[in-house]
Design an enzyme around this catalytic site. Structure first.
Site, PDB file in Angstrom:
ATOM      1  N   LYS A  54      10.021  34.837  -7.341  1.00 15.19           N
ATOM      2  CA  LYS A  54      11.180  33.981  -7.656  1.00 15.19           C
ATOM      3  C   LYS A  54      10.931  33.209  -8.945  1.00 15.19           C
ATOM      4  CE  LYS A  54      12.502  33.625  -2.839  1.00 15.19           C
ATOM      5  NZ  LYS A  54      12.432  32.894  -1.578  1.00 15.19           N
ATOM      6  N   GLN A  98      10.495  27.516   0.819  1.00  7.30           N
ATOM      7  CA  GLN A  98      10.102  28.850   1.286  1.00  7.30           C
ATOM      8  C   GLN A  98       9.804  28.813   2.790  1.00  7.30           C
ATOM      9  OE1 GLN A  98      10.080  31.761  -0.622  1.00  7.30           O
ATOM     10  NE2 GLN A  98       9.737  32.726   1.364  1.00  7.30           N
ATOM     11  N   ASP A 121      20.261  28.697  -1.621  1.00 14.51           N
ATOM     12  CA  ASP A 121      20.105  29.731  -0.579  1.00 14.51           C
ATOM     13  C   ASP A 121      21.392  29.876   0.231  1.00 14.51           C
ATOM     14  OD1 ASP A 121      17.780  31.157  -0.518  1.00 14.51           O
ATOM     15  OD2 ASP A 121      16.636  29.620   0.558  1.00 14.51           O
TER      16      ASP A 121
END
Ligand code: NAP
Length: 302
Positions: A54, A98, A121
């Site tokens: 990422k 995460q 997200d």
């Protein structure tokens, strides 16, 4: 008939180039670039490699990227305080925690603490609600479903009036992609059915699908005879079915299979995503798109 392959590896490159160009243009006009922070708790190797990917992708498209690594024994209160700090940080447009988190931390509490306008997200209940309402309410569609929709559209598949059947009803794939495909608008406007373990005659539903999206996590669940000739088949499943030695590195790597019997299905479908190289590369790509969008909302140019 051999189906056209819809390759996430190729579509990712197109989208990342588009994002890079847009970041440059915004920087020239407004003097800012998107900022993405990735919060990693502990040293889970899989999480560390996801975060690295990422961060590398964010760097590639010209974002400011921050990797905030915290010890595995960080308290829930300290993690919440950290999120609060990034919620208030003007240079940060996207906050990513995460998963999975250590057991002593309440995952829901942590995800719900992220400012919905930085929740790239798209898992915050506010963003789930915005997605359900649709249209201009939508801020951050969750990344895997957003990637699926983008692949369907860029492959030139007609969605308006199409019968879409989604296998699986998880909150991260099945429910949001079903919701996105039924919205009134471009790249959607479909008639949607969701099937799951409670469904009777799953094969009959799948056989009706012009677009079949499979996200069950069961290797080879969808048989070739369940596929309507010419259908678009999107296989989201990623199943580790064994190990092999990589020819490139000499190291052991996982053998991955999707939820669809690919070799047989490609002779019936009109277009199909492979596993790996299909949906997989799209998730991080759409995370970048959401982070850019977050800055654009802030600047009033979204
Ligand atoms: P999940 O949370 O386990 O949900 C699976 C869904 O499939 C559930 O709704 C389940 O039904 C349904 N299902 C399971 N077995 C079934 C069967 N035999 N018949 C009918 N329905 C069945 O999984 P997920 O998180 O959505 O992920 C699904 C797959 O996609 C996994 O292989 C995952 O690794 C992969 N994935 C890939 C990406 C990516 O490539 N970027 C991202 C996310 C997920 P019930 O609700 O009735 O239990």
């Amino acid at each position: 008939m051999t189906a056209k392959l819809i390759l996430g590896t190729e579509i990712r490159e197109q989208i990342l180039e588009e994002i890079t160009a847009e970041v440059k243009a915004i920087k020239a006009k407004h003097g800012v670039v998107p900022g993405l922070v990735t919060i990693l708790i502990g040293e889970n190797p899989a999480s560390m490699s996801y975060v690295t990917l990422k961060i590398q992708t964010a760097h590639r498209v010209g974002f400011t990227e921050v990797q905030d690594s915290q010890p595995v024994d960080i308290s829930e209160a300290d993690l919440l305080a950290l999120i609060d700090k990034y919620n208030k940080d003007d240079s940060i447009n996207g906050i990513l925690v995460q998963l999975p988190l250590p057991k002593h931390i309440n995952e829901k509490k942590v995800l719900n603490a992220i400012d919905p306008d930085k929740d790239v997200d798209g898992f915050h209940p506010v963003n789930v609600g915005r997605l359900m309402i649709g249209g201009s309410e939508v801020r951050f569609p969750p990344c895997t479903p957003a990637g699926i929709q983008e692949m369907i559209v860029r492959a030139g598949v007609e969605t308006k009036g199409a019968e879409v059947v989604v296998v699986g009803r998880s909150n991260i794939v099945g429910k949001p992609i079903a919701n996105m495909m039924l919205q009134k608008g471009a790249g959607a406007n479909s008639t949607v059915t969701i099937v799951h373990t409670g469904t009777k005659n799953m094969d009959a539903h799948c056989k009706r699908a012009d677009i079949l999206i499979v996200a069950a996590g069961v290797p080879g669940l969808v048989k070739p005879e369940w596929i309507k000739p010419g259908a678009c088949v999107i296989d989201v499943g990623v199943n580790r079915v064994g190990e092999k030695v990589s020819e490139k590195t000499g190291k052991k790597i996982a053998i991955l299979k999707g939820d669809v019997d690919f070799d047989a299905a490609k002779e019936i479908a009109g277009s199909i995503t492979p596993v790996p190289g299909g949906v997989g590369p799209m998730t991080i790509t759409m995370l970048m798109k959401n982070t850019l969008k977050s800055l654009k909302f802030k600047l009033g140019i979204a």
